[in-house]
Write a protein that holds these residues in place. Structure first.
Motif, PDB file in Angstrom:
ATOM      1  N   GLY A 197       0.778  -1.154  -0.080  1.00  0.00           N
ATOM      2  CA  GLY A 197      -0.050  -0.055  -0.044  1.00  0.00           C
ATOM      3  C   GLY A 197       0.790   1.448  -0.026  1.00  0.00           C
ATOM      4  N   ILE A 198       1.896   1.238   0.623  1.00  0.00           N
ATOM      5  CA  ILE A 198       2.648   2.611   0.909  1.00  0.00           C
ATOM      6  C   ILE A 198       3.454   2.890  -0.455  1.00  0.00           C
ATOM      7  CG2 ILE A 198       4.963   3.357   1.713  1.00  0.00           C
ATOM      8  CD1 ILE A 198       4.054   1.760   4.473  1.00  0.00           C
ATOM      9  N   LEU A 199       3.975   1.498  -1.068  1.00  0.00           N
ATOM     10  CA  LEU A 199       4.490   1.559  -2.253  1.00  0.00           C
ATOM     11  C   LEU A 199       3.613   2.310  -3.526  1.00  0.00           C
ATOM     12  CD1 LEU A 199       6.774  -1.243  -2.167  1.00  0.00           C
ATOM     13  CD2 LEU A 199       7.747   0.833  -2.480  1.00  0.00           C
ATOM     14  N   ARG A 200       2.467   1.904  -3.518  1.00  0.00           N
ATOM     15  CA  ARG A 200       1.502   2.379  -4.396  1.00  0.00           C
ATOM     16  C   ARG A 200       1.286   3.620  -4.424  1.00  0.00           C
ATOM     17  NH1 ARG A 200       1.206  -0.112  -8.582  1.00  0.00           N
ATOM     18  NH2 ARG A 200      -0.933   0.425  -9.219  1.00  0.00           N
ATOM     19  N   MET A 201       1.482   4.161  -3.132  1.00  0.00           N
ATOM     20  CA  MET A 201       1.100   5.707  -2.968  1.00  0.00           C
ATOM     21  C   MET A 201       2.624   6.635  -3.436  1.00  0.00           C
ATOM     22  SD  MET A 201      -0.744   6.393   0.725  1.00  0.00           S
ATOM     23  CE  MET A 201       0.068   5.303   1.440  1.00  0.00           C
ATOM     24  N   TYR A 202       3.592   5.859  -3.037  1.00  0.00           N
ATOM     25  CA  TYR A 202       4.886   6.447  -3.338  1.00  0.00           C
ATOM     26  C   TYR A 202       5.155   6.503  -4.764  1.00  0.00           C
ATOM     27  CZ  TYR A 202       7.526   7.670   0.794  1.00  0.00           C
ATOM     28  OH  TYR A 202       8.016   8.597   1.904  1.00  0.00           O
ATOM     29  N   ASN A 203       4.521   5.467  -5.578  1.00  0.00           N
ATOM     30  CA  ASN A 203       4.658   5.616  -7.182  1.00  0.00           C
ATOM     31  C   ASN A 203       3.692   6.578  -7.642  1.00  0.00           C
ATOM     32  OD1 ASN A 203       6.847   3.578  -8.135  1.00  0.00           O
ATOM     33  ND2 ASN A 203       5.793   2.351  -6.444  1.00  0.00           N
ATOM     34  N   ARG A 204       2.597   7.266  -6.873  1.00  0.00           N
ATOM     35  CA  ARG A 204       1.787   7.957  -7.404  1.00  0.00           C
ATOM     36  C   ARG A 204       0.680   7.290  -8.124  1.00  0.00           C
ATOM     37  NH1 ARG A 204       6.451  10.083  -5.802  1.00  0.00           N
ATOM     38  NH2 ARG A 204       7.120  10.429  -7.751  1.00  0.00           N
ATOM     39  N   ASP A 205       0.589   6.027  -7.935  1.00  0.00           N
ATOM     40  CA  ASP A 205      -0.489   5.149  -8.440  1.00  0.00           C
ATOM     41  C   ASP A 205      -1.937   5.511  -7.721  1.00  0.00           C
ATOM     42  OD1 ASP A 205       0.843   4.061 -10.642  1.00  0.00           O
ATOM     43  OD2 ASP A 205       1.834   2.876  -9.286  1.00  0.00           O
ATOM     44  N   HIS A 206      -1.951   5.682  -6.316  1.00  0.00           N
ATOM     45  CA  HIS A 206      -3.342   5.812  -5.622  1.00  0.00           C
ATOM     46  C   HIS A 206      -2.963   6.809  -4.622  1.00  0.00           C
ATOM     47  CE1 HIS A 206      -5.232   2.251  -7.405  1.00  0.00           C
ATOM     48  NE2 HIS A 206      -3.923   1.668  -7.324  1.00  0.00           N
ATOM     49  N   TRP A 207      -4.148   7.282  -4.273  1.00  0.00           N
ATOM     50  CA  TRP A 207      -4.263   8.068  -3.112  1.00  0.00           C
ATOM     51  C   TRP A 207      -4.468   7.512  -1.932  1.00  0.00           C
ATOM     52  CZ3 TRP A 207      -3.876  13.151  -4.872  1.00  0.00           C
ATOM     53  CH2 TRP A 207      -4.309  13.381  -6.030  1.00  0.00           C
ATOM     54  N   PHE A 208      -4.275   8.076  -0.599  1.00  0.00           N
ATOM     55  CA  PHE A 208      -4.131   7.327   0.704  1.00  0.00           C
ATOM     56  C   PHE A 208      -5.594   6.433   0.797  1.00  0.00           C
ATOM     57  CE2 PHE A 208      -5.221   7.366   5.150  1.00  0.00           C
ATOM     58  CZ  PHE A 208      -4.335   6.540   5.532  1.00  0.00           C
ATOM     59  N   SER A 209      -6.861   7.249   0.457  1.00  0.00           N
ATOM     60  CA  SER A 209      -8.055   6.677   0.523  1.00  0.00           C
ATOM     61  C   SER A 209      -8.198   5.548  -0.136  1.00  0.00           C
ATOM     62  CB  SER A 209      -9.169   7.755   0.503  1.00  0.00           C
ATOM     63  OG  SER A 209      -9.064   8.210  -0.812  1.00  0.00           O
ATOM     64  N   ASP A 210      -7.577   5.542  -1.460  1.00  0.00           N
ATOM     65  CA  ASP A 210      -7.721   4.278  -2.410  1.00  0.00           C
ATOM     66  C   ASP A 210      -7.042   2.922  -1.579  1.00  0.00           C
ATOM     67  OD1 ASP A 210      -8.537   6.034  -4.316  1.00  0.00           O
ATOM     68  OD2 ASP A 210      -6.623   6.366  -5.174  1.00  0.00           O
ATOM     69  N   VAL A 211      -5.871   3.264  -1.209  1.00  0.00           N
ATOM     70  CA  VAL A 211      -5.275   2.383  -0.358  1.00  0.00           C
ATOM     71  C   VAL A 211      -6.016   1.695   0.898  1.00  0.00           C
ATOM     72  CG1 VAL A 211      -2.894   1.700   0.871  1.00  0.00           C
ATOM     73  CG2 VAL A 211      -3.079   3.084  -1.237  1.00  0.00           C
ATOM     74  N   VAL A 212      -6.437   2.567   1.795  1.00  0.00           N
ATOM     75  CA  VAL A 212      -7.161   2.201   2.855  1.00  0.00           C
ATOM     76  C   VAL A 212      -8.428   1.046   2.461  1.00  0.00           C
ATOM     77  CG1 VAL A 212      -8.771   2.915   4.651  1.00  0.00           C
ATOM     78  CG2 VAL A 212      -6.797   4.080   4.156  1.00  0.00           C
ATOM     79  N   ALA A 213      -9.244   1.886   1.080  1.00  0.00           N
ATOM     80  CA  ALA A 213     -10.547   0.884   0.697  1.00  0.00           C
ATOM     81  C   ALA A 213      -9.996  -0.295   0.209  1.00  0.00           C
ATOM     82  CB  ALA A 213     -10.993   1.643  -0.370  1.00  0.00           C
ATOM     83  N   GLY A 214      -8.723  -0.125  -0.561  1.00  0.00           N
ATOM     84  CA  GLY A 214      -8.074  -1.579  -1.144  1.00  0.00           C
ATOM     85  C   GLY A 214      -8.077  -2.614   0.050  1.00  0.00           C
ATOM     86  N   ALA A 215      -7.257  -2.265   1.246  1.00  0.00           N
ATOM     87  CA  ALA A 215      -7.217  -3.093   2.032  1.00  0.00           C
ATOM     88  C   ALA A 215      -8.466  -3.497   2.829  1.00  0.00           C
ATOM     89  CB  ALA A 215      -6.326  -2.271   3.400  1.00  0.00           C
TER      90      ALA A 215
END
Length: 280
Positions: A197-215
């Protein structure tokens, strides 16, 4: 942030390594495979989950979805993305493409060296397939409906994060199968998922809320699969249904019924004969 990710993974791996080595000593892989692949229990009552376990991942999904109408959540997304841009503007590394599959690969790999989970290969794989099916249908369907632009502006499939959903699905799968043996296994799985999840944000593929929902979608799919699978499994196999029906009977009534037979001579109207009867 990269150092934090590596530190989490190293610590989790170190905690698990001791138990893996102890359990895996002098294991015959051929025997393990034979037992795991060709043993199909007649019932899986022990897999039953609790409906309340679906609440925490549902909360994560609700938080992620709130970015569409709750401005503070949206502002937090932008703030975190801006911090990442300042911290690592040229970050372009994608180990998350492999991290997302690590927990599931570990479950099957550890089984080969003698670390057995709750279920045999057959049940475990069917549960995993159910979870993947539910997760895939929901996340990729919502991606098309939500039409949210990614932080890098590449396309409109930002919400929710599919990589993160897959990673947390695997992490919960590992926790379900091996968590009872040691909390270290759960820690390893969730460390890989968090790093994804952190790497998806660092690569600018997702916003924080995208990652939380994905989890949330990933965890929810696995928990739902473990909750539903016993009902499906036990109705596909006769022995499983019988055990479910008789699960509350006293032990002495669950014993296998015995058969008895008798052969007697007979005489009827001057004719000699034999009578045979059997009781089941």
């Amino acid at each position: 942030m990269k150092k934090i990710i590596y530190l989490i993974l190293c610590l989790a791996g170190f905690n698990a390594s001791g138990q893996v080595i102890d359990t895996a000593k002098k294991v015959n892989i051929a025997d393990t495979l034979k037992k795991d692949l060709f043993t199909a229990p007649d019932t899986v009552k022990h897999l039953r989950g609790k409906a309340w376990a679906l609440v925490p991942p549902s909360v994560l999904i609700a938080y992620g979805a709130s970015n569409f109408f709750f401005k503070p959540v949206r502002r937090l997304d932008v703030s975190i993305n801006n911090d990442i841009m300042e911290d690592a503007p040229n970050f372009r590394h994608h180990p998350e493409n492999f991290f997302q599959f690590a927990p599931v690969a570990l479950v099957y790999g550890l089984n080969l060296v003698g670390v057995h989970g709750k279920n045999t290969f057959i049940d475990r794989t069917l549960i995993f397939a159910m979870a993947e099916g539910m997760m895939g249908l929901t996340t990729f369907g919502i991606k098309k409906i939500s039409h949210r632009l990614r932080p890098d502006g590449s396309n409109y499939y930002s919400f929710p994060s599919g990589h993160t959903a897959n990673a947390f699905l695997g992490a919960e799968f590992m926790a379900q199968e091996l968590g009872d043996k040691s909390i270290a296994y759960s820690a390893v799985g969730y460390s890989f998922a968090t790093a994804t999840g952190i790497l998806r944000m660092y690569n600018r593929d997702h916003w924080f809320s995208d990652v939380v929902a994905g989890a949330g979608f990933g965890i929810l799919s696995t928990k739902a699969a473990y909750l539903l699978y016993p009902y499906i499994r036990n109705r596909l196999f006769k022995a499983g249904r019988e055990k479910e029906i008789n699960r509350n009977l006293p032990a002495e009534l669950k014993k296998e019924p015995k058969t008895s037979s008798i052969l007697l001579p007979s005489y009827n109207q001057g004719n000699l004969g034999l009578q045979f009867s059997m009781q089941f």
